[in-house]
Design a protein around this motif. Sequence first.
Motif, mmCIF file in Angstrom:
data_model
loop_
_atom_site.group_PDB
_atom_site.id
_atom_site.type_symbol
_atom_site.label_atom_id
_atom_site.label_comp_id
_atom_site.label_asym_id
_atom_site.label_seq_id
_atom_site.Cartn_x
_atom_site.Cartn_y
_atom_site.Cartn_z
ATOM 1 N N ALA A 182 16.382 -1.794 2.119
ATOM 2 C CA ALA A 182 16.681 -0.521 2.769
ATOM 3 C C ALA A 182 17.511 -0.736 4.034
ATOM 4 O O ALA A 182 18.442 0.022 4.318
ATOM 5 C CB ALA A 182 15.385 0.216 3.101
ATOM 6 N N ALA A 183 17.177 -1.782 4.796
ATOM 7 C CA ALA A 183 17.926 -2.073 6.019
ATOM 8 C C ALA A 183 19.370 -2.450 5.692
ATOM 9 O O ALA A 183 20.309 -2.027 6.381
ATOM 10 C CB ALA A 183 17.244 -3.203 6.789
ATOM 11 N N GLU B 107 14.641 5.297 1.011
ATOM 12 C CA GLU B 107 15.569 4.857 2.050
ATOM 13 C C GLU B 107 16.649 3.956 1.479
ATOM 14 O O GLU B 107 17.817 4.020 1.901
ATOM 15 C CB GLU B 107 14.796 4.135 3.165
ATOM 16 C CG GLU B 107 13.922 5.055 3.990
ATOM 17 C CD GLU B 107 14.722 6.219 4.575
ATOM 18 O OE1 GLU B 107 15.774 5.963 5.196
ATOM 19 O OE2 GLU B 107 14.310 7.381 4.399
ATOM 20 N N ILE B 108 16.286 3.082 0.533
ATOM 21 C CA ILE B 108 17.298 2.239 -0.121
ATOM 22 C C ILE B 108 18.317 3.124 -0.830
ATOM 23 O O ILE B 108 19.527 2.937 -0.696
ATOM 24 C CB ILE B 108 16.632 1.281 -1.131
ATOM 25 C CG1 ILE B 108 15.719 0.281 -0.417
ATOM 26 C CG2 ILE B 108 17.694 0.525 -1.938
ATOM 27 C CD1 ILE B 108 14.866 -0.557 -1.356
ATOM 28 N N ALA B 109 17.810 4.090 -1.600
ATOM 29 C CA ALA B 109 18.702 4.984 -2.339
ATOM 30 C C ALA B 109 19.599 5.766 -1.395
ATOM 31 O O ALA B 109 20.811 5.916 -1.638
ATOM 32 C CB ALA B 109 17.878 5.937 -3.203
ATOM 33 N N GLY C 274 18.949 4.190 -6.354
ATOM 34 C CA GLY C 274 19.993 5.194 -6.224
ATOM 35 C C GLY C 274 21.168 5.050 -7.173
ATOM 36 O O GLY C 274 22.119 5.829 -7.093
ATOM 37 N N ALA C 275 21.108 4.098 -8.110
ATOM 38 C CA ALA C 275 22.241 3.896 -9.026
ATOM 39 C C ALA C 275 22.476 5.126 -9.889
ATOM 40 O O ALA C 275 23.611 5.612 -10.009
ATOM 41 C CB ALA C 275 21.995 2.668 -9.904
ATOM 42 N N LEU C 276 21.412 5.640 -10.499
ATOM 43 C CA LEU C 276 21.563 6.821 -11.347
ATOM 44 C C LEU C 276 21.911 8.050 -10.511
ATOM 45 O O LEU C 276 22.675 8.916 -10.954
ATOM 46 C CB LEU C 276 20.283 7.058 -12.146
ATOM 47 C CG LEU C 276 20.281 8.268 -13.084
ATOM 48 C CD1 LEU C 276 21.432 8.191 -14.084
ATOM 49 C CD2 LEU C 276 18.948 8.377 -13.817
ATOM 50 N N SER C 277 21.384 8.125 -9.297
ATOM 51 C CA SER C 277 21.688 9.264 -8.422
ATOM 52 C C SER C 277 23.185 9.382 -8.174
ATOM 53 O O SER C 277 23.744 10.486 -8.151
ATOM 54 C CB SER C 277 20.956 9.115 -7.082
ATOM 55 O OG SER C 277 19.566 9.008 -7.252
ATOM 56 N N GLU D 108 10.713 10.974 -5.324
ATOM 57 C CA GLU D 108 10.348 9.557 -5.282
ATOM 58 C C GLU D 108 8.998 9.396 -4.586
ATOM 59 O O GLU D 108 8.729 10.049 -3.575
ATOM 60 C CB GLU D 108 11.435 8.765 -4.533
ATOM 61 C CG GLU D 108 11.125 7.309 -4.284
ATOM 62 C CD GLU D 108 10.854 6.532 -5.557
ATOM 63 O OE1 GLU D 108 9.796 5.879 -5.624
ATOM 64 O OE2 GLU D 108 11.691 6.579 -6.482
ATOM 65 N N LEU D 109 8.162 8.519 -5.131
ATOM 66 C CA LEU D 109 6.837 8.278 -4.549
ATOM 67 C C LEU D 109 6.896 7.344 -3.342
ATOM 68 O O LEU D 109 6.187 7.560 -2.368
ATOM 69 C CB LEU D 109 5.896 7.678 -5.604
ATOM 70 C CG LEU D 109 5.174 8.649 -6.533
ATOM 71 C CD1 LEU D 109 4.391 7.866 -7.592
ATOM 72 C CD2 LEU D 109 4.237 9.551 -5.747
ATOM 73 N N ARG D 110 7.739 6.305 -3.418
ATOM 74 C CA ARG D 110 7.762 5.281 -2.367
ATOM 75 C C ARG D 110 8.866 5.573 -1.351
ATOM 76 O O ARG D 110 10.046 5.671 -1.697
ATOM 77 C CB ARG D 110 7.948 3.890 -2.978
ATOM 78 C CG ARG D 110 6.792 3.474 -3.860
ATOM 79 C CD ARG D 110 6.957 2.067 -4.410
ATOM 80 N NE ARG D 110 7.067 1.058 -3.375
ATOM 81 C CZ ARG D 110 7.057 -0.262 -3.617
ATOM 82 N NH1 ARG D 110 6.949 -0.697 -4.863
ATOM 83 N NH2 ARG D 110 7.158 -1.125 -2.641
#
Length: 352
Positions: free
Chosen positions: A335-336, A152-154, A125-128, A145-147
């Motif tokens: 992600a958590a 969730e991390i982003a 999510g840095a670029l987002s 996103e594929l994964r």
Amino acid sequence: MSTGEDPAQQPIGKHMRTGPLKAGQRVQLTDYKGRKSTITLVEGGQWHTHQGVLDHHRLIGQPEGIVVENSGGYRYQVLRPLLNDYVLSMPRGATVVYPKDSAQIVQVADIFPGAHVLEAGVGSGALSISLLRAVGDAGTLNSYELREEFAEIARGNVEAFFGQPHPGWNIHLGDAAQKPLEIETPGGVDRVVLDMLAPWECLEAVRTVLAPGGVWVSYVASVTQLSRLTEAIRGSGGFTEPEAHETMLRTWHLDGLAVRPDHRMVAHTGFLLSARRLADDQLPLELKKREKVSEPSPEDKQAWPGTAEDAAQLTWDEEGLKTRTVSGKKARRAAATALKHAQAAEEVTPGE
């Protein structure tokens, strides 16, 4: 202290960047050696190190820029992390796009307020975050996103940074070569930014959804990817001549008269390849310099196969390109952590 501004009318995320420090916000602590640590402020919380304990209540309600001591007498300079600092300290699954590259992407892609941007390869999510800040409250960003664990991390990192979900951001799970064709309006996307292993697979999707004059920027790590994508764009006939560059960032040592480049630098991280969409049924100009390009050798052609049969012989994935594979366990843990930071940030009240 109130600024007189209606909290509901504040730009997204402003309440996380200004005013006194609040519980739920991230702060950066810098010691006398210049070492930085980033923590989330919590009511009644403590930060423990081998040098002592620092109570969070000594920071909450204080302005940025204060210097505090912990129980062991060690002093820390306290500031909110800038975007550059935030993306390098946030939970991550995939490697983040470095700030030097994010800044170039926003500039080269000409991301403007109110733009509708398509992003593929969300990673952490840095670029987002950079794209969302550039399009502003009136813009939109559709990320593919594929994964699911990366998505969730982003999501957690972006919401933690802005202190709330961004109203113009949507994450879609699926293949970026197909999913945008189901969601986007043909010619309705202003800018496309791809950070993925095989961006040439998205060529038809990009040509369909990108508006005439729109900019396509791809971030790739290796020379083989750069070469393959360049030839694919040229062969499509629907875009201007591709342009590529990389950015080297070198800091300097400043100590009295000892002013010199630092011994270490952030050198190659990736290449940026950009091109613009031509109007329908238009072909790019035959640039004179292309006449001097030699015919690729059989070995060159094998590096970027031009047919489906040739492509089947190569595997454009993390293993084939010798890049780091992120395990599902590590991604779920990140992600958590990102979700925990997002939940703390959403407790921060705008306008206080």
